[in-house]
Design a protein around this motif. Sequence first.
Motif, PDB file in Angstrom:
ATOM      1  N   ARG A   1      -6.227  -8.443  16.112  1.00  0.00           N
ATOM      2  CA  ARG A   1      -7.238  -8.874  17.082  1.00  0.00           C
ATOM      3  C   ARG A   1      -8.399  -9.597  16.402  1.00  0.00           C
ATOM      4  NH1 ARG A   1      -5.996  -3.909  19.436  1.00  0.00           N
ATOM      5  NH2 ARG A   1      -7.851  -2.875  18.588  1.00  0.00           N
ATOM      6  N   GLU A   2      -8.737  -9.178  15.193  1.00  0.00           N
ATOM      7  CA  GLU A   2      -9.889  -9.743  14.516  1.00  0.00           C
ATOM      8  C   GLU A   2      -9.584 -11.053  13.801  1.00  0.00           C
ATOM      9  OE1 GLU A   2     -11.502  -6.870  11.873  1.00  0.00           O
ATOM     10  OE2 GLU A   2     -12.491  -5.716  13.458  1.00  0.00           O
ATOM     11  N   HIS A   3      -8.310 -11.260  13.413  1.00  0.00           N
ATOM     12  CA  HIS A   3      -7.966 -12.436  12.602  1.00  0.00           C
ATOM     13  C   HIS A   3      -6.859 -13.240  13.300  1.00  0.00           C
ATOM     14  CE1 HIS A   3     -10.392 -10.656   9.462  1.00  0.00           C
ATOM     15  NE2 HIS A   3      -9.718  -9.526   9.594  1.00  0.00           N
ATOM     16  N   PRO A   4      -7.165 -14.439  13.753  1.00  0.00           N
ATOM     17  CA  PRO A   4      -6.179 -15.242  14.495  1.00  0.00           C
ATOM     18  C   PRO A   4      -5.004 -15.705  13.645  1.00  0.00           C
ATOM     19  CG  PRO A   4      -8.168 -16.516  14.058  1.00  0.00           C
ATOM     20  CD  PRO A   4      -8.474 -15.108  13.668  1.00  0.00           C
ATOM     21  N   ALA A   5      -5.151 -15.712  12.318  1.00  0.00           N
ATOM     22  CA  ALA A   5      -4.052 -16.091  11.428  1.00  0.00           C
ATOM     23  C   ALA A   5      -3.975 -15.066  10.310  1.00  0.00           C
ATOM     24  CB  ALA A   5      -4.284 -17.491  10.864  1.00  0.00           C
ATOM     25  N   LEU A   6      -2.871 -14.320  10.276  1.00  0.00           N
ATOM     26  CA  LEU A   6      -2.765 -13.203   9.346  1.00  0.00           C
ATOM     27  C   LEU A   6      -1.387 -13.228   8.683  1.00  0.00           C
ATOM     28  CD1 LEU A   6      -4.415 -10.650   8.445  1.00  0.00           C
ATOM     29  CD2 LEU A   6      -3.101  -9.376  10.165  1.00  0.00           C
ATOM     30  N   LEU A   7      -1.374 -13.336   7.357  1.00  0.00           N
ATOM     31  CA  LEU A   7      -0.131 -13.248   6.597  1.00  0.00           C
ATOM     32  C   LEU A   7      -0.046 -11.844   6.007  1.00  0.00           C
ATOM     33  CD1 LEU A   7       2.393 -14.708   5.458  1.00  0.00           C
ATOM     34  CD2 LEU A   7       1.026 -15.256   3.434  1.00  0.00           C
ATOM     35  N   VAL A   8       1.022 -11.118   6.364  1.00  0.00           N
ATOM     36  CA  VAL A   8       1.160  -9.718   5.951  1.00  0.00           C
ATOM     37  C   VAL A   8       2.343  -9.578   5.007  1.00  0.00           C
ATOM     38  CG1 VAL A   8       1.500  -7.345   6.715  1.00  0.00           C
ATOM     39  CG2 VAL A   8       0.192  -8.942   8.145  1.00  0.00           C
ATOM     40  N   GLU A   9       2.063  -9.009   3.833  1.00  0.00           N
ATOM     41  CA  GLU A   9       3.126  -8.708   2.878  1.00  0.00           C
ATOM     42  C   GLU A   9       3.544  -7.252   3.033  1.00  0.00           C
ATOM     43  OE1 GLU A   9       3.950  -7.882  -1.855  1.00  0.00           O
ATOM     44  OE2 GLU A   9       1.908  -8.241  -1.133  1.00  0.00           O
ATOM     45  N   PHE A  10       4.830  -7.036   3.289  1.00  0.00           N
ATOM     46  CA  PHE A  10       5.398  -5.689   3.274  1.00  0.00           C
ATOM     47  C   PHE A  10       5.959  -5.472   1.865  1.00  0.00           C
ATOM     48  CE2 PHE A  10       5.278  -6.908   7.657  1.00  0.00           C
ATOM     49  CZ  PHE A  10       4.985  -5.750   8.350  1.00  0.00           C
ATOM     50  N   TYR A  11       5.398  -4.506   1.148  1.00  0.00           N
ATOM     51  CA  TYR A  11       5.774  -4.303  -0.247  1.00  0.00           C
ATOM     52  C   TYR A  11       6.195  -2.856  -0.470  1.00  0.00           C
ATOM     53  CZ  TYR A  11       1.458  -1.696  -1.053  1.00  0.00           C
ATOM     54  OH  TYR A  11       0.473  -0.749  -1.022  1.00  0.00           O
ATOM     55  N   ALA A  12       6.773  -2.625  -1.635  1.00  0.00           N
ATOM     56  CA  ALA A  12       7.097  -1.262  -2.072  1.00  0.00           C
ATOM     57  C   ALA A  12       6.486  -1.070  -3.455  1.00  0.00           C
ATOM     58  CB  ALA A  12       8.609  -1.055  -2.121  1.00  0.00           C
ATOM     59  N   PRO A  13       5.817   0.045  -3.695  1.00  0.00           N
ATOM     60  CA  PRO A  13       5.156   0.259  -4.993  1.00  0.00           C
ATOM     61  C   PRO A  13       6.105   0.166  -6.177  1.00  0.00           C
ATOM     62  CG  PRO A  13       4.404   1.871  -3.373  1.00  0.00           C
ATOM     63  CD  PRO A  13       5.556   1.138  -2.746  1.00  0.00           C
ATOM     64  N   TRP A  14       7.386   0.512  -5.969  1.00  0.00           N
ATOM     65  CA  TRP A  14       8.342   0.515  -7.067  1.00  0.00           C
ATOM     66  C   TRP A  14       9.033  -0.829  -7.268  1.00  0.00           C
ATOM     67  CZ3 TRP A  14      12.367  -1.033  -4.245  1.00  0.00           C
ATOM     68  CH2 TRP A  14      12.489  -0.572  -2.941  1.00  0.00           C
ATOM     69  N   CYS A  15       8.737  -1.817  -6.411  1.00  0.00           N
ATOM     70  CA  CYS A  15       9.456  -3.093  -6.426  1.00  0.00           C
ATOM     71  C   CYS A  15       8.898  -4.025  -7.504  1.00  0.00           C
ATOM     72  CB  CYS A  15       9.358  -3.757  -5.051  1.00  0.00           C
ATOM     73  SG  CYS A  15       9.895  -5.480  -5.007  1.00  0.00           S
ATOM     74  N   GLY A  16       9.746  -4.444  -8.450  1.00  0.00           N
ATOM     75  CA  GLY A  16       9.317  -5.349  -9.510  1.00  0.00           C
ATOM     76  C   GLY A  16       8.897  -6.712  -8.987  1.00  0.00           C
ATOM     77  N   HIS A  17       9.606  -7.229  -7.978  1.00  0.00           N
ATOM     78  CA  HIS A  17       9.241  -8.532  -7.399  1.00  0.00           C
ATOM     79  C   HIS A  17       7.875  -8.449  -6.724  1.00  0.00           C
ATOM     80  CE1 HIS A  17      13.118 -10.249  -8.294  1.00  0.00           C
ATOM     81  NE2 HIS A  17      13.743  -9.271  -7.680  1.00  0.00           N
ATOM     82  N   CYS A  18       7.586  -7.305  -6.113  1.00  0.00           N
ATOM     83  CA  CYS A  18       6.278  -7.116  -5.476  1.00  0.00           C
ATOM     84  C   CYS A  18       5.166  -7.107  -6.523  1.00  0.00           C
ATOM     85  CB  CYS A  18       6.253  -5.808  -4.679  1.00  0.00           C
ATOM     86  SG  CYS A  18       7.512  -5.706  -3.385  1.00  0.00           S
ATOM     87  N   ARG A  19       5.431  -6.445  -7.647  1.00  0.00           N
ATOM     88  CA  ARG A  19       4.420  -6.408  -8.705  1.00  0.00           C
ATOM     89  C   ARG A  19       4.191  -7.795  -9.290  1.00  0.00           C
ATOM     90  NH1 ARG A  19       7.062  -1.410  -9.891  1.00  0.00           N
ATOM     91  NH2 ARG A  19       8.346  -2.401 -11.484  1.00  0.00           N
ATOM     92  N   ALA A  20       5.259  -8.583  -9.385  1.00  0.00           N
ATOM     93  CA  ALA A  20       5.113  -9.945  -9.904  1.00  0.00           C
ATOM     94  C   ALA A  20       4.323 -10.824  -8.938  1.00  0.00           C
ATOM     95  CB  ALA A  20       6.491 -10.552 -10.166  1.00  0.00           C
ATOM     96  N   LEU A  21       4.496 -10.585  -7.634  1.00  0.00           N
ATOM     97  CA  LEU A  21       3.797 -11.384  -6.624  1.00  0.00           C
ATOM     98  C   LEU A  21       2.321 -11.015  -6.520  1.00  0.00           C
ATOM     99  CD1 LEU A  21       3.860 -13.391  -4.214  1.00  0.00           C
ATOM    100  CD2 LEU A  21       4.550 -11.455  -2.757  1.00  0.00           C
ATOM    101  N   ALA A  22       1.970  -9.781  -6.843  1.00  0.00           N
ATOM    102  CA  ALA A  22       0.617  -9.255  -6.594  1.00  0.00           C
ATOM    103  C   ALA A  22      -0.503 -10.141  -7.130  1.00  0.00           C
ATOM    104  CB  ALA A  22       0.504  -7.834  -7.145  1.00  0.00           C
ATOM    105  N   PRO A  23      -0.483 -10.587  -8.402  1.00  0.00           N
ATOM    106  CA  PRO A  23      -1.605 -11.418  -8.874  1.00  0.00           C
ATOM    107  C   PRO A  23      -1.699 -12.762  -8.161  1.00  0.00           C
ATOM    108  CG  PRO A  23       0.127 -11.275 -10.535  1.00  0.00           C
ATOM    109  CD  PRO A  23       0.467 -10.273  -9.483  1.00  0.00           C
ATOM    110  N   GLU A  24      -0.559 -13.344  -7.818  1.00  0.00           N
ATOM    111  CA  GLU A  24      -0.568 -14.621  -7.097  1.00  0.00           C
ATOM    112  C   GLU A  24      -1.103 -14.437  -5.676  1.00  0.00           C
ATOM    113  OE1 GLU A  24       0.114 -17.592  -8.412  1.00  0.00           O
ATOM    114  OE2 GLU A  24       0.429 -16.590 -10.344  1.00  0.00           O
TER     115      GLU A  24
END
Length: 522
Positions: free
Chosen positions: A58-81
């Motif tokens: 409701r507050e943000h008309p454009a919202l990109l949401v990442e669904f991640y898992a703490p144990w996921c290596g690809h998620c950890r690689a994406l985090a800084p970017e």
Amino acid sequence: MDSRLLLVLLLLLGASGLRGQGPGPRGPLEEPPEEEEEVPEEDGILVLNRRTLGLALREHPALLVEFYAPWCGHCRALAPEYSKAAALLAAEAAKARLAKVDGPAEPELAEEFAVTEYPTLKFFRDGNRTHPEEYTGPPEAEGIAEWLRRRVGSSATQLEDEEGARALIDAADVVVIGFFQDQDVATFLAVAQDALDMTFGLTDRPQLFQKFGLAKDTVVIFKKYDEGRADFPVDKELGLDQGALSRFLLTHSMHLVTEFNRKTFPKIFAARILNHLLLFVNQTLAAHRELLTGFREAAPPFRGQVLFVVVDVGANNDYVLRYFGLKAEEAPALRFINIETTKKYAPVDKQPVTASSVAAFCHAVLGGGLKPYRLSQEVPPDWDQRPVKTLVGKNFEQVAFDETKNVFIKFYAPWCTHCKEMAPAWEALAEKYKDHENIVIAELDATANELEAFSVQAFPTLKYFPAGPGRKVIEYKGTRDLETFSKFLDNGGELPAEEATELPGHPFPETPENSTVPKDEL
């Protein structure tokens, strides 16, 4: 109405709290309204859960949401970017925000949005929770930010005069301008949303049509290399086809000759050009670099039909060499491949690489004048001395299709972890059946040997060749353990339906973007 009945009704309504008419008291199991909870942030990224997602939408008309898992290596690689992208958007005061959800900790949200792997990114617009758009951009910060910019703003600059058009063309290596007076521009803008490596402009001004020599609606690519310009006229009756325009942009934005590396690999295969001509050279040698001139001169007539690619044998491209059965010292060398059929071709005679010899080689392959070659190792002298027989391309046919034998073959890759994990069970199976004269347990390195009968698309692939005529082949779909292998063999190549399963495998061929390739080979 009887006054007593009216009183009873009023009391009942009061007891029910007139649902929806006011807040009323909360029960002990009810969650507090979303408005009472603030959404926490980490590095400029909203941290959401099932209570706060609705508030954020409701507050943000454009919202990109990442669904991640703490144990996921690809998620950890994406985090800084992802964090860098959030900072870029914040600095621009962009309307879009980034958010993240711990998928395993929020199973209801993961199920609601059909999240089956991590990371998964979904774009929500105008608070619409039911139809989020899948993120299709790159995993780098600038790419994430640009993907969002083109969705919250215009994906193309409106051009009013020649000065604006020239400024846009000069600003980037590849600029696409849509000249439209009769066509709806929605398709053009939709393509522009996802072509992040190109800059887009749009105009309906007659003076710009005239200035650039156009008499009808046309999409024009302006580029600072090769031909400099490519035109895509729009059919007035059929209109602008999104798929055709995307293919045109991808094909004509690529250099006539592309050097194979990590960055260009995705574009090479996304171009949907099935025929690839590869020149293997050592870029450290001046004599090899000189060959690029003739190679480039041969390319223009084949644009859109054959993709010309240079592979530097000194740039850690060993896996490409292996795929074509080449050694670095054999460079310079030409090879041709159709990536759909995986058929490979080599020149009949080793001629100097010139524009004419390259063109002649292409015409010979395309015209059907050359036969493909297949890789094969030499047959080992002791290929049949161990319980697990060693097959190569040169002895595969005579063993696999022996009408007196039931042959069970593992097609593997030396680097494949799944293959290594099942190796002990395969050895045990061979040991168990080594005295059965009509059963052969074998293996074949499918990265070094190619077969005419079929191609291997994943590792490990297990196939059973039953005795008898007809060259019958049965693909094994069961668990990779000794007990299930034995049950499969004892039942003549069949498993009960409940035993069949789809097990993980590594795709083929090897690619620099493929996590199955050992890191020390990238």
